[in-house]
Motif scaffolding. Structure first.
Motif, PDB file in Angstrom:
ATOM      1  N   ASN A 229      41.496  29.435  53.902  1.00 11.09           N
ATOM      2  CA  ASN A 229      42.553  28.465  53.611  1.00 11.09           C
ATOM      3  C   ASN A 229      43.846  29.221  53.339  1.00 11.09           C
ATOM      4  O   ASN A 229      43.847  30.434  53.110  1.00 11.09           O
ATOM      5  CB  ASN A 229      42.161  27.596  52.409  1.00 11.09           C
ATOM      6  N   PRO A 230      44.988  28.524  53.385  1.00  8.38           N
ATOM      7  CA  PRO A 230      46.279  29.208  53.200  1.00  8.38           C
ATOM      8  C   PRO A 230      46.391  29.989  51.894  1.00  8.38           C
ATOM      9  O   PRO A 230      47.010  31.055  51.851  1.00  8.38           O
ATOM     10  CB  PRO A 230      47.287  28.056  53.244  1.00  8.38           C
ATOM     11  N   LEU A 231      45.783  29.483  50.826  1.00  6.56           N
ATOM     12  CA  LEU A 231      45.860  30.177  49.546  1.00  6.56           C
ATOM     13  C   LEU A 231      45.153  31.529  49.620  1.00  6.56           C
ATOM     14  O   LEU A 231      45.655  32.548  49.116  1.00  6.56           O
ATOM     15  CB  LEU A 231      45.243  29.315  48.440  1.00  6.56           C
ATOM     16  N   LEU A 232      43.984  31.559  50.266  1.00  3.73           N
ATOM     17  CA  LEU A 232      43.243  32.809  50.410  1.00  3.73           C
ATOM     18  C   LEU A 232      44.008  33.789  51.290  1.00  3.73           C
ATOM     19  O   LEU A 232      44.077  34.991  50.997  1.00  3.73           O
ATOM     20  CB  LEU A 232      41.863  32.522  50.998  1.00  3.73           C
ATOM     21  N   ASP A 233      44.582  33.296  52.396  1.00  2.00           N
ATOM     22  CA  ASP A 233      45.370  34.162  53.272  1.00  2.00           C
ATOM     23  C   ASP A 233      46.559  34.765  52.520  1.00  2.00           C
ATOM     24  O   ASP A 233      46.909  35.935  52.704  1.00  2.00           O
ATOM     25  CB  ASP A 233      45.872  33.373  54.480  1.00  2.00           C
ATOM     26  N   THR A 234      47.181  33.956  51.677  1.00  2.00           N
ATOM     27  CA  THR A 234      48.307  34.442  50.878  1.00  2.00           C
ATOM     28  C   THR A 234      47.860  35.535  49.917  1.00  2.00           C
ATOM     29  O   THR A 234      48.556  36.548  49.730  1.00  2.00           O
ATOM     30  CB  THR A 234      48.946  33.285  50.088  1.00  2.00           C
ATOM     31  N   LEU A 235      46.690  35.358  49.319  1.00  2.00           N
ATOM     32  CA  LEU A 235      46.143  36.360  48.406  1.00  2.00           C
ATOM     33  C   LEU A 235      45.908  37.684  49.124  1.00  2.00           C
ATOM     34  O   LEU A 235      46.202  38.761  48.586  1.00  2.00           O
ATOM     35  CB  LEU A 235      44.835  35.855  47.794  1.00  2.00           C
ATOM     36  N   VAL A 236      45.390  37.615  50.347  1.00  2.00           N
ATOM     37  CA  VAL A 236      45.130  38.832  51.115  1.00  2.00           C
ATOM     38  C   VAL A 236      46.421  39.595  51.378  1.00  2.00           C
ATOM     39  O   VAL A 236      46.505  40.822  51.190  1.00  2.00           O
ATOM     40  CB  VAL A 236      44.424  38.482  52.445  1.00  2.00           C
ATOM     41  N   ILE A 237      47.460  38.892  51.803  1.00  2.00           N
ATOM     42  CA  ILE A 237      48.738  39.551  52.082  1.00  2.00           C
ATOM     43  C   ILE A 237      49.344  40.109  50.794  1.00  2.00           C
ATOM     44  O   ILE A 237      50.013  41.149  50.803  1.00  2.00           O
ATOM     45  CB  ILE A 237      49.696  38.585  52.798  1.00  2.00           C
TER      46      ILE A 237
END
Length: 523
Positions: A229-237
């Protein structure tokens, strides 16, 4: 060698690059669909009309780097004659390798063969055995000497100016002064510095947006979730941004060098384990076959445009890769030059063209061959996995077939993250160093400057990623677009180096003769 922080910021370089980056974040974030359509149109135009240029430029760069090593320049020490290298050879090679690769190598090594198998070059039937052979060969080709030649062709001039000429300003325009003269301080110099910053931002956007699905899918797999989800992708970056900052704060020796050593050791252990636990005989045979096919056709693969059949393979892959290497040429060259004090130019060229290339090829030999075996020799359909779940899920479906599959998946995700982090250290260092007014060989950029650029690149990468998370074309287009003007910047840097070293070499020879004569007299 102590690592003191440099002082003032150069506003002429700092502010234009900052403003353009912020505008890109706004554009990609608020107009993702329109941005995606525009990037696809630009991709078609640039690869179709300018592909020949990138192919010729890359082939020429390979020739130039070989000339650097085999000519009289090869014996020149990047530093004082007899100066000891700043790092031991294993650590030095590890830092070069990890700075010039990043996690994209692991990721693309595992999935690129699927794209090539589905749309192979030279009119080969999709999904065929011949397509699989070319999938093996092209992976090694794209990450081989052609890639590393772009890094080394910049590292040699920068290393010479930094360690021999003792240049204290690391703006790219300073490396063009022998050719441009006073114009290096004027508008041409400002344009060169801006193009460097803009090109590097384009490259890091591509890298981080490319690697985000891989780590996000690893977390999804381990946690047992359905999708990212977008929140997880944001965390990775965010992780790409924060951890390199910590490593660079500790410095090149205590932070980046240690991280690079861990990375190299982990790479070796992981690849060995995958090969031993997987179809070892097939991996070895397929790797040798792909290497032979690549070596046999190296020149043709380097210059293949497919202008008659118009299949699009070189445009979608070879030209994209070559432009990506151009984007990273100067920043990676700057970092490699920084850590190569005390090495000869010949050693630097060999380290890149041979050691760097072979290291990258090993990933394609093991990961691609393992994937091809699963696709063609077993009932597992990885092409269907790609179509249904996206490219990030392919890697973990592959690794899940090994004994202790979950352990391999966790290890692969962690190593990929470390690889991206070490590569991003190079980016943060280069961006910050270029925007400092003065930076001597024993100084590092200020911590807040490094933090600023790491955060900014993380933001623009996140915005580009959400333009189209599953498509490679927006990422490819950004690299190609930013690479074109950088080819001319690199040419000016190389030309300036050749002019300067040709002036210096007779003086160095006279100085050496004087020292020998003095020693004879003293004895």
């Amino acid at each position: 060698m102590s690592e003191q922080q440099g002082a003032a910021i150069d506003g002429v370089v700092f502010w234009p690059a900052t403003v353009v980056t912020l505008l890109m974040i706004i554009l990609f974030a608020y107009q993702p669909e329109a941005s995606g359509r525009a990037l696809e149109k630009i991709h078609a135009i640039t690869t179709g009309q300018l592909g020949w240029f990138f192919l010729l430029a890359t082939f020429a760069v390979v020739v130039v780097t070989i000339y650097f090593a085999t000519s009289r320049y090869g014996k020149v020490v990047l530093g004082r004659d007899g100066e000891a290298p700043a790092f031991s050879t294993p650590i030095w090679l590890g830092m070069i390798f990890t700075s010039g690769t990043g996690g994209s190598l692991l990721y693309l090594g595992a999935v690129e063969w699927i794209y090539i198998l589905q749309a192979p070059p030279f009119g080969v039937a999709p999904g065929s055995v011949e397509a699989a052979r070319w999938a093996s060969a092209y992976g090694m080709f794209h990450w081989g000497p052609s890639a590393w030649a772009w890094y080394i062709v910049s590292a040699v001039p920068i290393g010479y100016f930094l360690h021999v000429r003792k240049q204290s300003v690391l703006k790219i325009s300073e490396f063009t002064r022998p050719l441009l003269g006073r114009r290096a301080d004027g508008f041409p110099g400002h344009v060169i510095n801006f193009l460097f910053m803009f090109g590097l931002l384009g490259g890091v956007m591509t890298s981080l947006a490319l690697g985000t699905p891989l780590i996000a899918n690893a977390i999804v797999y381990v946690m047992g979730w359905q999708n990212s989800n977008p929140l997880l992708d944001t965390l990775v970056i965010f992780l790409w941004t924060f951890i390199p900052l910590v490593a660079l704060i500790f410095g090149l020796k205590r932070g980046v060098a240690v991280l690079s050593c861990w990375n190299v050791k982990a790479d070796i252990i992981m690849l060995t384990a995958i090969a031993v636990c997987g179809p070892l005989a097939f991996i070895l045979n397929q790797s040798v076959d792909g290497l032979g096919l690549m070596l046999q056709n190296f020149v043709y693969m380097s210059l293949h445009t497919d202008s008659l059949a118009d299949g699009g393979f070189p445009q979608n892959w070879t030209i994209f890769y070559f432009s990506w290497w151009v984007v990273y040429s100067l920043p990676f060259g700057l970092f490699i030059a920084k850590i190569s004090q005390g090495r000869t130019i010949r050693q630097l060229v060999i380290a890149g063209l041979v050691s760097g290339s072979l290291g990258c090829m090993l990933f394609y030999m093991v990961l691609s061959s393992f994937g091809i075996h699963l696709q063609l020799k077993t009932a597992l359909d990885l092409l269907a996995v790609m179509a249904e779940k996206g490219r990030g899920a392919v890697v973990y479906t592959m690794l899940g077939q090994l004994p202790f599959g979950t352990l391999f998946i966790l290890a692969f995700a962690i190593i990929t993250a470390i690889s991206y982090i070490t590569g991003h250290c190079t980016v943060g260092y280069s961006l910050a160093a270029t925007t400092q007014k003065n930076l001597t060989a024993d100084q590092t950029p200020t911590h807040w400057n490094i933090a600023f650029w790491l955060i900014l690149t993380g933001g623009v990468s996140l915005a580009l990623y959400f333009v189209n998370p599953q498509s490679l074309k927006p990422l490819q287009t950004v690299s190609i677009l930013t690479a074109l003007p950088l080819c001319f910047v690199i040419y000016i840097v190389v030309h300036s180096f050749i002019k300067q070293i040709n002036q210096d070499l007779p003086l160095r020879l006279l100085a050496m003769e004087g020292e020998i004569e003095q020693q004879v007299i003293s004895h």
